[in-house]
Enzyme design. Structure first.
Site, mmCIF file in Angstrom:
data_model
loop_
_atom_site.group_PDB
_atom_site.id
_atom_site.type_symbol
_atom_site.label_atom_id
_atom_site.label_comp_id
_atom_site.label_asym_id
_atom_site.label_seq_id
_atom_site.Cartn_x
_atom_site.Cartn_y
_atom_site.Cartn_z
ATOM 1 N N CYS A 155 4.910 -6.832 8.365
ATOM 2 C CA CYS A 155 5.751 -6.344 8.664
ATOM 3 C C CYS A 155 5.857 -7.535 10.684
ATOM 4 O O CYS A 155 5.054 -7.888 10.526
ATOM 5 C CB CYS A 155 5.773 -5.473 9.558
ATOM 6 S SG CYS A 155 6.629 -4.003 11.215
ATOM 7 N N GLU A 184 0.688 -0.656 -0.003
ATOM 8 C CA GLU A 184 0.287 0.290 -0.188
ATOM 9 C C GLU A 184 1.261 0.656 -0.330
ATOM 10 O O GLU A 184 1.584 0.803 0.567
ATOM 11 C CB GLU A 184 -0.989 -0.055 0.951
ATOM 12 C CG GLU A 184 -2.276 -0.711 1.518
ATOM 13 C CD GLU A 184 -2.442 -1.216 2.700
ATOM 14 O OE1 GLU A 184 -2.847 -2.319 2.831
ATOM 15 O OE2 GLU A 184 -2.137 0.602 3.257
ATOM 16 N N CYS A 244 3.185 8.655 0.704
ATOM 17 C CA CYS A 244 3.772 7.405 2.211
ATOM 18 C C CYS A 244 3.750 6.098 1.659
ATOM 19 O O CYS A 244 3.139 5.550 1.139
ATOM 20 C CB CYS A 244 2.204 7.292 3.411
ATOM 21 S SG CYS A 244 2.738 6.087 4.728
ATOM 22 N N CYS A 283 -1.602 1.918 7.883
ATOM 23 C CA CYS A 283 -1.405 1.050 7.163
ATOM 24 C C CYS A 283 -1.727 -0.185 7.270
ATOM 25 O O CYS A 283 -2.014 -0.347 8.274
ATOM 26 C CB CYS A 283 -0.061 0.948 7.420
ATOM 27 S SG CYS A 283 0.645 0.601 8.556
ATOM 28 N N CYS A 340 -1.869 -1.866 14.908
ATOM 29 C CA CYS A 340 -1.788 -1.852 13.464
ATOM 30 C C CYS A 340 -2.015 -2.831 12.751
ATOM 31 O O CYS A 340 -1.752 -3.972 12.886
ATOM 32 C CB CYS A 340 0.040 -1.673 13.316
ATOM 33 S SG CYS A 340 0.646 -1.670 11.707
ATOM 34 N N CYS A 361 3.017 -4.391 15.955
ATOM 35 C CA CYS A 361 2.209 -3.520 16.759
ATOM 36 C C CYS A 361 1.131 -3.585 17.003
ATOM 37 O O CYS A 361 0.531 -3.896 16.186
ATOM 38 C CB CYS A 361 2.523 -2.055 16.513
ATOM 39 S SG CYS A 361 4.382 -1.088 15.924
HETATM 40 S S1 SF4 Z 1 3.314 0.208 12.891
HETATM 41 FE FE1 SF4 Z 1 3.046 -1.525 11.906
HETATM 42 S S2 SF4 Z 1 4.218 -1.030 10.185
HETATM 43 FE FE2 SF4 Z 1 4.806 -0.088 11.695
HETATM 44 S S3 SF4 Z 1 6.240 -0.888 12.397
HETATM 45 FE FE3 SF4 Z 1 4.275 -1.342 14.097
HETATM 46 S S4 SF4 Z 1 3.507 -3.253 13.176
HETATM 47 FE FE4 SF4 Z 1 5.013 -2.355 11.304
#
Ligand code: SF4
Length: 345
Positions: free
Chosen positions: A113, A91, A106, A336, A120, A117
């Site tokens: 990932c 994306e 962005c 995201c 997210c 987190c």
């Molecule tokens: S916010 Fe999402 S994309 Fe960014 S580092 Fe954390 S898990 Fe990964």
């Protein structure tokens, strides 16, 4: 497979035309058609001989990425889902600000990932692979070709942790500043706090902005919401940031997603001010944008406006500049990982 040209550097284009048996100056022509005129096809490249255009049509293609889906928000924010050559998706977002001329893109740096987190949408996907520098750069070129608008700022804040793909990110920064024409001062790399990556980036001495996604000043909460932080303790992270600011002579940005009842207490605001006291920085508060996990649960809530303002006021106590980020694209899946999740459900 045809060779995609957008996102390549001038030396890479030079090798490509050499392999085709063409004179070296053709590389400069291609470079100009791709990066200055944003050509979408070889047919448009009218100063190239017809037989060369036919040859290019056979062996090459302009774009590396394929637009799979796009959403446009009421405020003008455009969210793109691109298909990569191996069928994976990433994306990118184009944020326009009606009150300003500047347009920010962005970009993603990885498919999925590994950081995980908890707030997210990308964290729910897990890690698949790193993007190449060309795949990162072509996101910006695809956005410019599709929207017809010049991107003035780039934030490495889409899917993925840029500093777990540091070498490709550094190569892409060089290509963006030399070929795309967006200066380093207009580029921001956002990390969850990967200390070796911060040190490696500092070695390059690039005048880009480094942003740290801190999200809380206390170790326990941080290890819960940014699991990779167990590897990189906060005092060492602050040291690395201060060194980075010292080497590059640029203030870093502290990003802080405000989650109601998790990291928005008065005590945390005061601790935050103390923690970053010796780091040349400004603090950017981001009110949480509700994200559904794959099981349909929205794990966090956004604090009220009053709570956001109170936190801001307390975090300013040691004299740092604290801002609350203007939200973009909340009526589309602009956080995201959200578009990817909605599209591939
Ligand atoms: S916010 Fe999402 S994309 Fe960014 S580092 Fe954390 S898990 Fe990964």
């Amino acid at each position: 497979m045809k060779t995609p040209l957008s996102g390549k550097t001038l030396p890479e284009l030079s090798s490509f035309v050499k392999e085709l048996g063409e004179p070296a100056y053709r590389a400069k022509q291609l470079h100009s058609w791709i990066y200055v005129k944003w050509a979408k096809s070889f047919e448009e490249m009218t100063d190239l001989p017809v037989d060369l255009r036919a040859k290019l049509e056979e062996v090459a293609q302009v774009s590396l990425l394929k637009l799979a889906h796009m959403q446009v928000s009421k405020d003008g924010t455009r969210k793109y889902l691109f298909e990569l050559p191996d069928g994976k998706f990433v994306e990118s977002v184009l944020m326009s600000f009606n009150d300003r001329e500047s347009l920010s893109a962005c970009v993603s740096t990885q498919v999925g990932c590994a950081v995980g987190c908890t707030f997210c949408a990308t964290g729910f996907l897990g890690f698949t692979r790193n993007l190449t520098a060309q795949e990162i750069v072509d996101q910006i070129m695809c956005i410019q070709r599709e929207s017809g608008k010049r991107v003035s700022n780039v934030v490495y804040m889409g899917q993925g942790e840029p500093l777990l793909n540091t070498e490709e990110v550094i190569t892409s920064i060089h290509t963006i500043s030399k070929s795309v024409g967006i200066g380093c001062r207009h580029l921001t790399v956002s990390t969850s706090g990967i200390i070796p990556g911060i040190k490696r980036l500092a070695e390059e001495e690039l005048p880009i902005v480094l942003a740290l996604s801190l999200h809380t000043p206390d170790r326990e909460t941080r290890e819960e919401i940014v699991p990779i932080s167990k590897k990189y303790p906060l005092p060492k992270l602050m040291e690395a940031l201060a060194d980075y600011a010292d080497v590059t002579r640029r203030r870093v940005t502290i990003e802080y997603v405000l989650l109601a009842g998790v990291n928005d207490t008065d005590e945390q605001a005061r601790e935050l001010a103390q923690l970053v006291r010796d780091v040349p920085c400004m603090i950017n508060l981001i009110p949480y944008n509700p994200t559904e996990s794959p099981d349909g649960i929205t794990p966090y809530k956004r604090p009220s406006m009053k709570a956001q303002q109170r936190f801001k006021h307390l975090a300013e106590s040691t004299g740092k500049t604290v801002t609350i980020r203007l939200e973009r694209g909340t009526d589309i899946d602009a956080a995201c990982g959200q578009l990817h999740n909605a599209y591939t459900k």
